[in-house]
Enzyme design. Structure first.
Site, PDB file in Angstrom:
ATOM      1  N   SER A 176       2.330 -17.426  -1.402  1.00 48.06           N
ATOM      2  CA  SER A 176       2.651 -17.767  -2.791  1.00 48.06           C
ATOM      3  C   SER A 176       4.059 -17.270  -3.080  1.00 48.06           C
ATOM      4  CB  SER A 176       1.660 -17.074  -3.741  1.00 48.06           C
ATOM      5  OG  SER A 176       0.318 -17.351  -3.427  1.00 48.06           O
ATOM      6  N   GLU A 177       5.042 -17.981  -2.597  1.00 48.16           N
ATOM      7  CA  GLU A 177       6.419 -17.496  -2.735  1.00 48.16           C
ATOM      8  C   GLU A 177       6.858 -17.365  -4.190  1.00 48.16           C
ATOM      9  OE1 GLU A 177       5.425 -19.469  -0.336  1.00 48.16           O
ATOM     10  OE2 GLU A 177       6.061 -18.444   1.480  1.00 48.16           O
ATOM     11  N   HIS A 227      12.372 -24.663   9.085  1.00 49.87           N
ATOM     12  CA  HIS A 227      12.282 -23.283   9.549  1.00 49.87           C
ATOM     13  C   HIS A 227      13.605 -22.676  10.001  1.00 49.87           C
ATOM     14  CE1 HIS A 227       7.932 -23.296   9.386  1.00 49.87           C
ATOM     15  NE2 HIS A 227       7.867 -22.111   9.931  1.00 49.87           N
TER      16      HIS A 227
HETATM   17  C1  LIG Z   1       5.288 -21.858   2.267  1.00 52.94           C
HETATM   18  C2  LIG Z   1       5.253 -21.091   3.544  1.00 52.94           C
HETATM   19  N1  LIG Z   1       5.101 -19.771   3.504  1.00 52.94           N
HETATM   20  C3  LIG Z   1       5.039 -19.054   4.649  1.00 52.94           C
HETATM   21  C4  LIG Z   1       5.141 -19.663   5.872  1.00 52.94           C
HETATM   22  C5  LIG Z   1       5.030 -18.855   7.164  1.00 52.94           C
HETATM   23  N2  LIG Z   1       3.707 -19.186   7.751  1.00 52.94           N
HETATM   24  C6  LIG Z   1       3.577 -20.156   8.662  1.00 52.94           C
HETATM   25  S1  LIG Z   1       1.968 -20.490   9.020  1.00 52.94           S
HETATM   26  C7  LIG Z   1       1.431 -19.285   7.969  1.00 52.94           C
HETATM   27  C8  LIG Z   1      -0.033 -19.049   7.813  1.00 52.94           C
HETATM   28  C9  LIG Z   1      -0.741 -20.290   7.390  1.00 52.94           C
HETATM   29  O1  LIG Z   1      -2.088 -20.034   7.227  1.00 52.94           O
HETATM   30  P1  LIG Z   1      -3.124 -21.191   6.989  1.00 52.94           P
HETATM   31  O2  LIG Z   1      -2.679 -22.068   5.894  1.00 52.94           O
HETATM   32  O3  LIG Z   1      -4.456 -20.559   6.828  1.00 52.94           O
HETATM   33  O4  LIG Z   1      -3.092 -22.056   8.323  1.00 52.94           O
HETATM   34  P2  LIG Z   1      -3.443 -21.564   9.806  1.00 52.94           P
HETATM   35  O5  LIG Z   1      -2.179 -21.052  10.395  1.00 52.94           O
HETATM   36  O6  LIG Z   1      -4.495 -20.539   9.699  1.00 52.94           O
HETATM   37  O7  LIG Z   1      -3.907 -22.784  10.508  1.00 52.94           O
HETATM   38  C10 LIG Z   1       2.502 -18.656   7.342  1.00 52.94           C
HETATM   39  C11 LIG Z   1       2.395 -17.572   6.366  1.00 52.94           C
HETATM   40  C12 LIG Z   1       5.340 -21.051   5.867  1.00 52.94           C
HETATM   41  N3  LIG Z   1       5.488 -21.741   6.996  1.00 52.94           N
HETATM   42  N4  LIG Z   1       5.368 -21.746   4.703  1.00 52.94           N
END
Ligand SMILES: Cc1ncc(C[n+]2csc(CCOP(=O)(O)OP(=O)(O)O)c2C)c(N)n1
Ligand SMILES: Cc1ncc(C[n+]2csc(CCOP(=O)(O)OP(=O)(O)O)c2C)c(N)n1
Ligand SMILES: [Mg+2]
Ligand SMILES: [Mg+2]
Lengths: 326, 341, 326, 341
Positions: free
Chosen positions: D72-73, D142
């Site tokens: 939640s940026e 990214h």
């Molecule tokens: C908006 C955003 N915040 C942070 C990140 C860094 N990040 C990449 S994947 C991730 C976790 C994502 O979790 P989830 O939505 O549960 O998917 P999963 O990786 O478990 O499949 C984070 C924090 C990002 N890519 N995008």
């Protein structure tokens, strides 16, 4: 049960909120006020009920329709009026206007013109209280329209997971500008969403100032005791258009407006106090007259006060040293 | 890049109207022509838009294609991107540019990069309209000018119409463009009238207009500041400085050709913009001019923009931070000194 | 009840997803793959159950952990592998990498590396279908972590108020990177939130491919019939770390990982089919071997394919004319 | 503005460490000193941050002051603003700068304007750290460089440390600053080592460093590009061009004094940045230099930045869009031609 003195005080404050809006509207019509008005008439019981239940050190965050909240929390009317009129003596020295102010001396975290924008501020202020172990609670006022802003969702989720001492007071006045809440959300009550964040959501009559007071008190006690956040959906109505110049009838039926005027929060408490024998009509008239006279005075004084000079200061943007907080 | 054109009197049937109405014309025209076009935004349907641009569209095209939205700027832009990907031509109204940062991610990271990052497999024909402009009573969240910030993000087209004719012509081009286009509409210009051609009238994106010809000094500007430049040019003429005015009309792609051609002739350039002078449109254009015409220039490229301060509420403060006609004239005289001596 | 051929096909696809991830991991270790992997191992039943229930014209939006979704929807393995390896023959010509692709020829709206970023795209694609009256439904895959992004909230609210034919498939694998879902939301099941948007939210076993299939089919039929959105919370688990190089054990107990491996979706369907007498062990081995061989082939071909030249084209950023859609 | 200082060898006890560790040092030091400081962000607690900057802080300061957040940026920045208003000193980690557009509204419309719009009644002492930088494998969401866009928004301070010592010193100043500060940390520099003073070591915000002295040409740069400028300077020296390098360290406030002093001496300027050349840092600085030193300049201010294209995934594409040492050298030679002839 609230004592009479407190209830009369609340009645008086509600009248003050209303008188202030009416004066502002008049100034707006005369082009003595800059920007738009966002009249709080009809919603007075929310601001007054909530703020009367708070302690001085408690904090509120407000929004565009904010005059009511901050008067109820203890704003200085002259400074507020000056700000509306773009005067140097205004809370923000004329820089912000009534949508952009903040003053911690009476627990006002601030408001902005971005719908939902300050909801995280109240939430973060509650986080500060939690980390520090100080016992203030923070109230976030927000409109029904703000419920569909992403950052509001994010903030409420934080309040849920961290059990923050924050109260979300959602003033559901049935419209966001011209768009009805029925068109904006697919459920009857937005309070339902609080469940998704893991805290309690209640729907209450927002025109009943005593009820708003009582529910706020409960929520504040819960917050202080570490019980986390509360969501109060206060059902209410704005009598006027969304902003100065909007008659408010292009998207609302006249009957609807009339019906809500019958539910006037001032009238309601007044009649109750009279029925109880705790208030006489003459006393009410006297209070009213005194309040209107006070506002009149304030407006006069504000109108005679200086405008800011036609100058900018690049230094006005950055604090040189920390502003004393709290 | 197409050739720059003068601000010509449009051909064929012409009607006098405000910029606001000209923009509406473009929407109506294209909605009637292309069933894929639809309009969403806060208060755009029943109310006809906060500034009346979408007035009447609900009645004419129905509530499936003209939709009031909840207050969800990022969501509505994101939905529009999805609809565009799936073959529609959405036009989103964001009530004022101060709200663009709320949907910045969807615009700059998603819409703008989609065509590139899918290797050209998917285009995003999306228009995001918004109002901008600094005025008394708006204050820090309601009267910004942030068009300059968007210039830095690749993949966006940015239009900023001045005349009603350009309003119609550019918006029509934007809706038909296969790429995301952000349309900045000046608060100061909505009510200003001008002739607008009827029917299928487009103005190409990426082509500036030579609004006024002159030989001593070029003022490059856009949006509401064009009117101040007009005024300044008249005052300067009286003092013997013959000003050429370039109305950018598009900020991206930037019509360098027209700008450089003009400055190569006048050898003196000024950039006037309503946004902050720091890191904005004035900086980019000044950099481009001096980079390309360094040895031709008789003086530095002068920037006249807003002070680097949030937009204030009170009238004198607003006046103090905005470029003024006097300010433009004064700066132009200093720059033109060489000539006049 | 699904026929055996279809179920065997789903089994085969699940193996394919797994084999692809394993090959990718190997390439990553060898530095032949650029960027990070995001292994889908363990979650195969979700992608395969969902995509097997969709029609070719239906659309999916995916996210960073997207390889599984798009293979299940019909991606070309060579193009996908090339993209991971930054090759010119990749879906995005090496510009995007596996987190940034999209191809409508097999109903793939796209994915991005911004968590939650594509959820509105599926929602908007469904809006397009609604306005046009075409009958495709759109699926938005999202992680548990994405549930706390503002734009996801906003998009789901749109789906609720406009009754859009969209299915939110939330793969709750218990973690967002290293942060557990328990730390990120204050309720047991995020599906609860769907109520706040006015549509149905179900919690289902995400490792049961037949169940995922059946629920998706129901949701798609509902969407096509104008019944609006559905939220499916699929409980599942990623076996591997969040990204290549993360062993995934700094924030997860080994026992937890082991327990979930026991609930392997491939094993589960395989054993069921064997128990029913519809599959022999040898047949399973044959399928598996064939799939792994196919992936091996693809990887070889991809490794021999050209890299993009060291050139940029400013024209690659803007479409010159409309790309044919749909 | 304080006087520019040379890149001095820090005084007192010094330890060799990576930028990553130096930033951690600053956080640890200030958290120990000031109980109002706390850290929030995705994966900052248990995991120690995606790049290890916050490693160990949870163990040292506990989970009340070191908090993992949901994804939640905007919310986390908003909460931090609220906590700052209510007397705390939050430091937010945003995992990479590509996510800043998600919290752009909270940063640029709220945090940045609060002091101004409350008439100086409320300050927002907030630090938003983030990683930036373009590299193979990151791709369009990214590995962006968007620091240039933030320069256009008044009310923000922006730091961009190069050396580990500056990393510690600037971050410490940022945490103590009563205003919102965005800290851009280069992906390319996290692992680069250098001497870092122990204890209470601060570097003032708004003061550039003269990293290398020279007399023929000034390269103004920041972040990871400083290392490329270093390399280029060595190559140029061999060709008889004596380069002065200014490491900006802060983008806002911009240390115009140091820049202009250097260019007034060398009479030739180049700006090198990892962000897009269009509308970014290079534009602003080029505009400032030519505006102030027009008649001193022996040639245009040359901009060397990334091509105006989203950051690509594949290595050759990344190489193609980024400034290279050869590119810098070539541009410098062209610019210095006058001198060498
Ligand atoms: C908006 C955003 N915040 C942070 C990140 C860094 N990040 C990449 S994947 C991730 C976790 C994502 O979790 P989830 O939505 O549960 O998917 P999963 O990786 O478990 O499949 C984070 C924090 C990002 N890519 N995008
Ligand atoms: C983020 C954002 N979007 C749109 C607007 C324009 N706008 C101002 S007030 C308003 C309606 C707000 O409705 P609600 O939250 O219900 O508050 P109310 O006005 O009813 O008190 C809108 C759309 C804005 N100020 N901010
Ligand atoms: Mg409302
Ligand atoms: Mg997850």
């Amino acid at each position: 049960m609230l004592d009479t003195a407190k209830r009369k005080e609340m009645l008086r404050t509600m009248i003050k909120l209303r008188a202030f809006e009416e004066k502002l509207e008049e100034l707006y019509q005369k082009r003595a006020m800059y920007g738009s008005t966002h009249s709080y008439r009809g919603q007075e019981a929310v601001a007054v009920g909530v703020c009367s239940a708070l302690e001085p050190k408690d904090l509120i965050a407000s929004y565009h329709r904010g005059t009511g909240h901050i008067i109820a929390k203890g704003a200085d009317l002259y400074r507020l009026m000056c700000e509306c009129m773009g005067r140097l003596d205004g809370y923000s020295k004329g820089r912000g206007g009534k949508m952009h102010m903040g003053d911690l001396s009476f627990g006002f975290l601030g408001n902005t013109g971005t719908v939902g924008g300050t909801v995280p501020f109240a939430t973060g202020a509650a986080l500060a209280a939690q980390i520090r172990g100080s016992k203030e609670v923070a109230v976030s006022f927000l409109g029904d329209g703000a419920m569909n802003q992403g950052v509001v969702h994010e903030a409420m989720n934080f309040a849920g997971i961290w059990k923050l001492p924050v109260i979300y007071v959602c003033e559901n006045n049935l419209y966001a500008m011209t768009v009805s809440v029925e068109k904006s959300v697919a459920i009857k009550h937005v309070a339902e969403r609080a469940k998704g964040y893991g805290f309690e959501g209640k729907v209450i009559d927002g025109n009943d100032v005593e009820l708003v007071y009582a529910e706020t008190l409960k929520a504040a006690e819960k917050g202080r005791a570490g019980g986390g956040a509360t969501f109060l959906e206060c059902l209410t109505y704005r009598w006027d258009g969304h902003f100065g110049g909007d008659p408010g009838t292009a998207y609302r039926a006249k009957e609807e407006i009339e019906a809500w005027k019958q539910r006037c929060p001032v009238k309601r408490l007044k009649e109750k106090l009279i029925a109880e024998g705790n208030l006489q009509s003459e006393e009410f008239e006297k209070i009213t007259a005194a309040v209107y006279a006070e506002i009149e005075e304030v407006a006069k004084k504000a109108q005679a006060s200086p405008m800011p000079p036609k100058e900018f200061e690049l230094e006005s943007v950055f604090a040189k040293s920390e502003v004393a907080h709290g | 890049m197409a050739k720059a054109e003068n601000l010509q009197m449009p051909q064929g049937e012409v009607k006098e109207m405000r910029l606001q109405e000209a923009l509406r014309e473009a929407l109506r025209y294209e909605m009637a022509r292309d069933p894929r076009v639809f309009v969403i935004g806060e208060d755009v349907a029943l109310f006809g838009g906060a500034y009346g641009v979408t007035r009447g569209l609900l009645q004419e095209f129905g509530d499936s294609r003209v939709r009031d939205t909840p207050i969800s700027e990022a969501g509505m832009v994101g939905l529009a991107i999805g609809a565009a990907i799936n073959g529609m031509r959405p036009v989103v109204e964001i009530q004022f540019c101060d709200l663009l940062p709320l949907c910045m991610d969807q615009i700059t990271t998603h819409a703008a990069r989609y065509y590139y990052q899918t290797g050209g497999r998917i285009s995003v024909p999306l228009v995001v309209r918004n109002k901008f402009g600094t005025r008394p009573g708006g204050g820090p969240s309601h009267s910004s000018c942030n068009h300059g910030a968007f210039v830095h993000f690749p993949g966006l087209k940015i239009i900023i119409p001045t005349t009603p004719a350009d309003g119609k012509g550019l918006l029509l081009s934007a809706i038909r463009d296969p790429n995301p286009v952000v349309c900045f509409e000046s608060h100061h210009l909505y009510g200003v009238k001008g002739p607008v051609p009827e029917g299928d009238y487009t103005v190409p994106i990426g082509v500036a207009a030579v609004r006024r010809e002159g030989k001593d000094l070029t003022i490059v500007t856009c949006g509401g500041m064009v009117l101040k430049a007009d005024e300044a040019a008249v005052a300067l003429q009286a003092k013997g400085v013959d000003v050429e005015i370039i109305d950018l009309r598009s900020l991206a792609p930037l019509d360098k050709e027209t700008i450089l051609k003009s400055v190569a002739k006048t050898k003196r350039a000024m950039v006037v913009d309503e946004g902050s002078m720091v890191g904005g449109v004035t900086s980019e254009i000044a950099a481009v001019i001096q980079e390309n015409l360094f040895s031709d220039l008789k003086g530095p490229v002068v920037r006249v923009g807003a002070q680097h301060i949030p937009p204030p509420h009170s009238p004198p403060l607003v006046e103090a931070i905005l470029p003024s006609v006097d300010g433009i004239v004064g700066a132009a005289l200093r720059l033109a000194e060489g000539k006049r001596k």
